[in-house]
Design a protein around this motif. Structure first.
Motif, short mmCIF file in Angstrom:
data_model
loop_
_atom_site.label_atom_id
_atom_site.label_comp_id
_atom_site.label_asym_id
_atom_site.label_seq_id
_atom_site.Cartn_x
_atom_site.Cartn_y
_atom_site.Cartn_z
N GLN A 36 0.81 -1.27 -0.02
CA GLN A 36 0.03 0.06 0.01
C GLN A 36 0.69 1.17 0.08
OE1 GLN A 36 -2.65 -0.04 3.27
NE2 GLN A 36 -3.57 2.03 2.83
N ALA A 37 1.92 1.12 0.71
CA ALA A 37 3.05 2.13 0.95
C ALA A 37 4.51 1.53 0.85
CB ALA A 37 2.59 3.14 1.89
N VAL A 38 5.22 2.45 0.35
CA VAL A 38 6.85 2.18 0.54
C VAL A 38 7.42 3.39 1.05
CG1 VAL A 38 9.10 1.49 -0.81
CG2 VAL A 38 6.85 0.41 -1.42
N HIS A 39 8.13 3.29 2.25
CA HIS A 39 8.78 4.24 3.07
C HIS A 39 10.32 4.07 2.90
CE1 HIS A 39 4.89 5.43 4.73
NE2 HIS A 39 4.85 4.32 4.96
N LEU A 40 11.00 5.20 2.66
CA LEU A 40 12.27 5.11 2.33
C LEU A 40 12.91 6.00 3.38
CD1 LEU A 40 15.13 4.20 0.91
CD2 LEU A 40 14.28 5.87 -0.68
N ASP A 41 13.95 5.77 4.06
CA ASP A 41 14.62 6.70 5.30
C ASP A 41 16.03 6.63 4.83
OD1 ASP A 41 14.92 8.33 7.32
OD2 ASP A 41 15.29 6.48 8.74
N VAL A 42 16.77 7.80 4.90
CA VAL A 42 17.98 7.83 4.22
C VAL A 42 18.68 8.29 5.65
CG1 VAL A 42 19.62 8.78 2.81
CG2 VAL A 42 17.50 7.97 2.05
N LYS A 43 19.78 8.01 6.04
CA LYS A 43 20.74 8.33 6.93
C LYS A 43 22.26 8.50 6.47
CE LYS A 43 17.81 6.60 10.61
NZ LYS A 43 17.65 5.38 11.42
N GLN A 44 22.72 9.86 6.84
CA GLN A 44 24.09 10.04 6.53
C GLN A 44 25.16 10.03 7.63
OE1 GLN A 44 24.59 13.16 3.54
NE2 GLN A 44 27.01 12.85 3.54
N PHE A 45 26.18 9.22 7.70
CA PHE A 45 27.00 9.25 8.60
C PHE A 45 28.37 9.42 8.04
CE2 PHE A 45 30.08 7.26 11.63
CZ PHE A 45 29.91 8.02 12.78
N LEU A 46 29.19 10.76 8.36
CA LEU A 46 30.40 11.12 7.80
C LEU A 46 30.30 11.05 6.20
CD1 LEU A 46 32.89 9.43 10.16
CD2 LEU A 46 32.01 11.77 10.14
N VAL A 47 30.91 10.00 5.60
CA VAL A 47 31.13 9.86 4.22
C VAL A 47 29.94 8.98 3.48
CG1 VAL A 47 33.40 10.81 4.16
CG2 VAL A 47 32.93 8.45 4.26
N TRP A 48 29.38 8.02 4.11
CA TRP A 48 28.54 7.15 3.60
C TRP A 48 27.00 7.28 4.08
CZ3 TRP A 48 32.00 5.63 7.45
CH2 TRP A 48 31.25 5.15 8.86
N LYS A 49 26.16 6.79 3.18
CA LYS A 49 24.80 6.72 3.53
C LYS A 49 24.21 5.55 3.86
CE LYS A 49 23.50 10.96 0.97
NZ LYS A 49 22.95 11.50 -0.20
N GLU A 52 16.91 2.53 4.86
CA GLU A 52 15.87 1.40 5.35
C GLU A 52 14.61 1.58 4.41
OE1 GLU A 52 13.40 0.86 9.23
OE2 GLU A 52 15.27 1.50 9.41
N VAL A 53 14.17 0.53 3.88
CA VAL A 53 13.13 0.60 3.24
C VAL A 53 11.89 -0.13 3.87
CG1 VAL A 53 11.86 -0.18 1.04
CG2 VAL A 53 14.12 0.69 1.17
N ALA A 54 10.77 0.24 4.24
CA ALA A 54 9.73 -0.32 4.94
C ALA A 54 8.47 -0.41 4.14
CB ALA A 54 9.39 0.26 6.19
N THR A 55 7.60 -1.41 4.14
CA THR A 55 6.44 -1.40 3.25
C THR A 55 5.11 -1.69 4.37
OG1 THR A 55 6.65 -3.89 2.97
CG2 THR A 55 7.73 -2.40 1.29
N GLN A 56 4.13 -1.08 3.79
CA GLN A 56 2.72 -1.32 4.27
C GLN A 56 2.15 -2.07 3.39
OE1 GLN A 56 0.83 2.57 5.09
NE2 GLN A 56 0.19 1.92 7.07
N HIS A 57 1.72 -3.32 3.87
CA HIS A 57 1.09 -4.37 2.98
C HIS A 57 -0.55 -4.03 2.77
CE1 HIS A 57 4.46 -6.90 2.62
NE2 HIS A 57 4.93 -6.54 4.05
N ARG A 58 -0.89 -4.32 1.65
CA ARG A 58 -2.22 -4.15 1.13
C ARG A 58 -3.05 -5.49 1.72
NH1 ARG A 58 -3.49 -0.97 -3.58
NH2 ARG A 58 -1.42 -0.33 -4.54
N HIS A 59 -4.15 -5.36 2.24
CA HIS A 59 -5.01 -6.56 2.88
C HIS A 59 -5.88 -6.77 2.06
CE1 HIS A 59 -2.83 -6.30 6.68
NE2 HIS A 59 -2.93 -5.03 6.89
#
Length: 62
Positions: A36-49, A52-59
């Motif tokens: 139903q939805a795909v969430h993408l969270d990006v975090k940066q620490f010094l020189v690398w990123k 995390e990808v999380a999904t909300q499933h359709r019922h």
């Protein structure tokens, strides 16, 4: 989850491209059907990123 970073000579046309804060993710067609939805969270620490990808499933009907 499978992650493939070697993209040469691969047919990427069925995939939907999602980009957030410089990170590009190719989403499989089946995931687009089941999620139903795909969430993408990006975090940066010094020189690398990291991301995390999380999904909300359709019922659907049971």
């Amino acid at each position: 989850m499978s992650v493939d970073t070697y993209l040469k000579r691969k047919n990427l046309s069925p995939y939907r491209s999602v980009e957030h804060e410089g990170v590009k993710v190719l989403v499989a067609p089946k995931l687009m059907q089941w999620a139903q939805a795909v969430h993408l969270d990006v975090k940066q620490f010094l020189v690398w990123k990291s991301f995390e990808v999380a999904t909300q499933h359709r019922h659907g009907p049971t």
